[in-house]
Structure formats: structure tokens, C-alpha cells
Design an enzyme around this catalytic site. Structure first.
Site, mmCIF file in Angstrom:
data_model
loop_
_atom_site.group_PDB
_atom_site.id
_atom_site.type_symbol
_atom_site.label_atom_id
_atom_site.label_comp_id
_atom_site.label_asym_id
_atom_site.label_seq_id
_atom_site.Cartn_x
_atom_site.Cartn_y
_atom_site.Cartn_z
ATOM 1 N N ASP A 134 0.370 -1.292 -0.222
ATOM 2 C CA ASP A 134 0.285 0.131 0.146
ATOM 3 C C ASP A 134 0.783 1.086 0.029
ATOM 4 O O ASP A 134 0.131 2.679 -1.307
ATOM 5 C CB ASP A 134 -1.027 -0.243 1.542
ATOM 6 N N CYS A 188 -15.655 -6.695 -16.932
ATOM 7 C CA CYS A 188 -16.806 -5.550 -16.338
ATOM 8 C C CYS A 188 -17.803 -5.275 -17.724
ATOM 9 O O CYS A 188 -18.695 -5.308 -16.999
ATOM 10 C CB CYS A 188 -15.759 -4.682 -16.327
ATOM 11 N N CYS A 191 -21.364 -3.070 -18.542
ATOM 12 C CA CYS A 191 -21.763 -2.507 -16.275
ATOM 13 C C CYS A 191 -20.928 -1.381 -16.159
ATOM 14 O O CYS A 191 -19.818 -1.385 -15.834
ATOM 15 C CB CYS A 191 -21.462 -4.099 -15.809
ATOM 16 N N CYS A 198 -21.761 5.693 -6.811
ATOM 17 C CA CYS A 198 -21.107 6.440 -5.902
ATOM 18 C C CYS A 198 -21.741 7.723 -6.083
ATOM 19 O O CYS A 198 -22.377 8.591 -6.717
ATOM 20 C CB CYS A 198 -19.241 6.853 -7.501
ATOM 21 N N CYS A 214 -13.467 11.728 -3.326
ATOM 22 C CA CYS A 214 -13.573 10.225 -3.433
ATOM 23 C C CYS A 214 -14.301 10.353 -1.338
ATOM 24 O O CYS A 214 -13.341 10.876 -0.941
ATOM 25 C CB CYS A 214 -13.108 9.289 -3.819
ATOM 26 N N CYS A 240 -15.689 4.100 2.196
ATOM 27 C CA CYS A 240 -16.435 3.514 1.252
ATOM 28 C C CYS A 240 -16.606 2.224 0.700
ATOM 29 O O CYS A 240 -15.505 1.822 0.351
ATOM 30 C CB CYS A 240 -17.158 4.837 1.013
#
Length: 376
Positions: A134, A188, A191, A198, A214, A240
Site C-alpha cells: 500500500d 466488467c 456494466c 458512487c 472520493c 466507503c
């Protein structure tokens, strides 16, 4: 050295130590990624938490001497909270995102990567590594995509066929020439559920995120939130999950493979009011083990105040008024004033009027004025 056999041995060992998926990639520069990162920078879509040197983010040779391959790993985390406490009037609760349930995932993945390093070193004494999770220079998702862990979804998450997008990612640059695995075809299709769901429109288009709008990013900031985002925050305290929750590839996905990832219900969905006056020591003792605590208590407290306003929780007015009067931090006082105005009522009006006459900070005064307008 038979690297084909070693690769098989590593895969087998990875399963023994709790790595749910492993893939191997070349250490070539990420050419296409570079242009996307430059464009993100030009649009000011970056969060500021990333490595600022784009060259280091796309060229492993700039952070590791003579890299030959990259090993990517993924660990599946739970998507459903067992025995989740339910909030109710007078006892409202916030929510930490699923990726912050259980022990901080950085620690979990670093443990697996260290074990993997030790195993490879036992087989190849001259092996060298640079592992990261990360916060490293490389883009975890780009490495995982190249290594065949999953495809990069429109929601900007890596989606695996086995575990959906509910996976933690980590990687290890090595000086060993492992054969690269094949990337997975993007599934994906047409879609666009994540784009449509969001809350703030932060998913500008498939695979492109404006981090600055975001909610997952906003919950980690420490300053005032813009009113438009306060209205969208709901009861989120950290992160989120919306773009993952609506993804069809995550339907029915819920794995509880790792004990360290099992959430404490009271940490995942804590009561809101106690958060407003929690001390630094108490916060670290209670929440220090989860990844959502990395920015300290201030963002969590600000978000908790907004959540109480979201619930229109009149019974919280006394503690909100106390915070508005007594907290030493302007952001917390000002956000409390906004929440008081949002909840409304005679008591709110009186408290704001009193605070307006005593408050010295200009930004807090502005929040009080906005709150009073809401009461008109």
C-alpha cells in the site's frame, strides 16, 4: 537453479502460510500506467497520499538494483459483519469500511511477505527482495493486474474471479527470473453499476477516480469538509464500500479465512457519541489495531459529528453543544456547529447564538453563520 520448480514450490508454500492468491510478473517498466498517472496529476485527481515521483511508481529499476520479477499476493477479507450491532434512536452508530475490519492489513500482509522472503532465501541464498504493501512506490493494483491476480475494474479495484474485489494486495520485487503469469481478461463489460452508485461522482469514468471527491479519501482528511460532501457522508467514519457493494462480481462473496481479519463488531460499528469526547490514549487503546486509525482521532470525530446530523439525532444536541463550546480544534467546533444547525430546534438556535458571541475563530464563525441560515 530450476526456477520453474522453485515457482511451483513458492506457490505451494504460499498456500500453507495463508496467502490466498499469488502471481508472478515481469519487472519491466509500467509504460501505459505512466501516461495515466501523468494525466491524473494534470487533472489534480491524486489524493496526495501516493509516492510523488511518478518515475519511481512505474519503473522498478529505480527502487531496486537489477529487478528480474515481481511476486504479487492477495489475501481475501470478509465482506459481512457477523453479529453486527444495530443502531437506534439515542444510540446511533457509525461504520468503518470493510477493509478496516480486524487487525491493520498492512501488518497481516507484511507478515506473509516476510515469511515468503524467508522461505525463498532458504532455497536461494543470494536472493534479494523489496516488499511493499500500500505505502510503497509501486502501484499495487498495476502489479496485481500484470501478475494475473485479477483485472482492474471500473471501480478502480482489482477484481479476482475467486474473491471479488475484497482482497488486500502486496508485492515483492526480486532479483530472481521467474516466468511471468498471464493477466486476466477484463470482465466488467458494459456494466456501470459502480459508476452510477458512487455517492459523489468521484468515479469520473471506468478506471478513473477523482480522489479529491472520493468519500473514502475524504473520510481521511483532517480539515473542514465541503457542505456538498457532508451531505453525502452518511454514517461513514472511515472509507466507503459503495462501489464494491454494488459490483455484481462481489455478489455472495464473503470469506472468513483469516482470524486476524475477523472484525470486532464494536470497532467496526461503534457508537457515535462516545467518539466525540474520546481521549487520544483511549482512541489508541481501542482503535489503534485497525487500519482506519492511521490518521488519528480527529477525522473520525469530525465524521461522527456529521453522522449524528445525518441521523437528525436530537438527543445528541447536548454533547454537540458541549463540543462546539469546549473543543480546542476549530474544525471540530465548526463541524459541531454545522451539525447543530442541521438538527435544528429552539435549543440549537439558542446555542448557536451564544457561541456566535464568544467564538474567536473566523472559520468557525462562518460555520455558525451557515448553521443559523439552516435554522431560518
Amino acid at each position: 537453479m530450476d526456477y520453474t520448480q522453485l515457482k511451483k514450490d513458492i506457490i505451494k508454500y504460499s498456500q500453507k502460510i495463508g496467502i490466498d492468491k499469488i502471481g508472478f510478473a515481469s519487472a519491466d517498466p509500467f509504460i501505459e500506467l505512466k501516461s495515466r498517472l501523468i494525466r491524473q496529476q494534470e487533472l489534480h485527481f491524486q489524493s496526495g497520499f501516493e509516492e510523488k515521483d511518478i518515475e519511481k511508481r512505474v519503473d522498478p529499476s529505480l527502487i531496486f538494483d537489477k529487478p528480474q520479477s515481481i511476486i504479487a499476493i492477495a489475501l481475501a477479507y470478509p465482506s459481512k459483519l457477523k453479529e453486527a450491532p444495530k443502531g437506534k434512536k439515542g444510540e446511533r452508530r457509525g461504520i468503518f469500511c470493510k477493509a478496516s475490519w480486524g487487525i491493520d492489513y498492512h501488518q497481516i500482509l507484511k507478515d506473509r511477505l516476510t515469511k515468503l522472503e524467508d522461505y525463498i532465501s532458504s532455497k536461494v541464498p543470494h536472493a534479494r527482495f523489496k516488499s511493499m504493501v500500500d505505502t510503497g512506490e509501486l502501484v499495487d493494483r498495476a502489479v496485481a493486474e500484470r501478475a494475473g491476480i485479477g483485472w482492474s475494474g471500473k471501480n478502480c479495484s482489482i477484481i479476482t474471479p475467486e474473491f471479488g474485489s475484497y482482497v488486500y494486495l502486496g508485492e515483492m520485487i526480486t532479483n530472481l527470473p521467474f516466468e511471468a503469469d498471464q493477466p486476466i481478461e477484463n470482465q466488467c463489460g458494459t456494466c456501470r453499476k459502480c459508476l452510477d452508485a458512487c455517492p459523489t461522482g468521484a468515479l469520473v469514468q471506468g478506471g478513473q477516480l477523482n480522489s479529491n471527491s472520493c468519500i473514502a479519501f475524504l473520510t481521511q482528511t483532517k480539515d473542514f469538509l465541503a457542505d456538498e460532501f457532508k451531505e453525502k457522508l452518511g454514517n461513514r467514519l472511515y472509507g466507503c464500500d459503495t462501489c464494491q457493494t454494488v459490483c455484481p462480481k462481489n455478489k455472495g462473496i464473503d470469506f472468513h479465512f483469516h482470524e486476524e481479519m475477523i472484525a470486532s463488531p464494536e470497532l467496526a460499528k461503534p457508537l457515535l457519541e462516545p467518539l466525540l469526547t474520546i481521549s487520544n490514549k483511549e482512541f489508541k487503546q481501542k482503535f489503534g489495531v485497525v487500519s482506519g486509525s492511521w490518521r488519528g482521532k480527529k477525522p473520525i470525530q469530525r465524521n461522527a459529528i456529521i453522522a449524528l446530523a445525518h441521523f437528525n439525532e436530537e438527543s445528541s444536541l447536548p454533547i454537540l453543544i458541549q463540543v462546539m463550546k469546549e473543543d480546542v480544534r476549530p474544525v471540530i467546533r465548526g463541524t459541531a456547529a454545522w451539525a447543530i444547525g442541521k438538527i435544528g430546534g429552539i435549543r440549537a438556535k439558542e446555542a448557536l447564538s451564544e457561541a456566535k458571541g464568544k467564538e474567536k475563530d473566523e472559520t468557525v464563525q462562518q460555520e455558525i453563520q451557515k448553521a443559523e441560515i439552516m435554522l431560518q
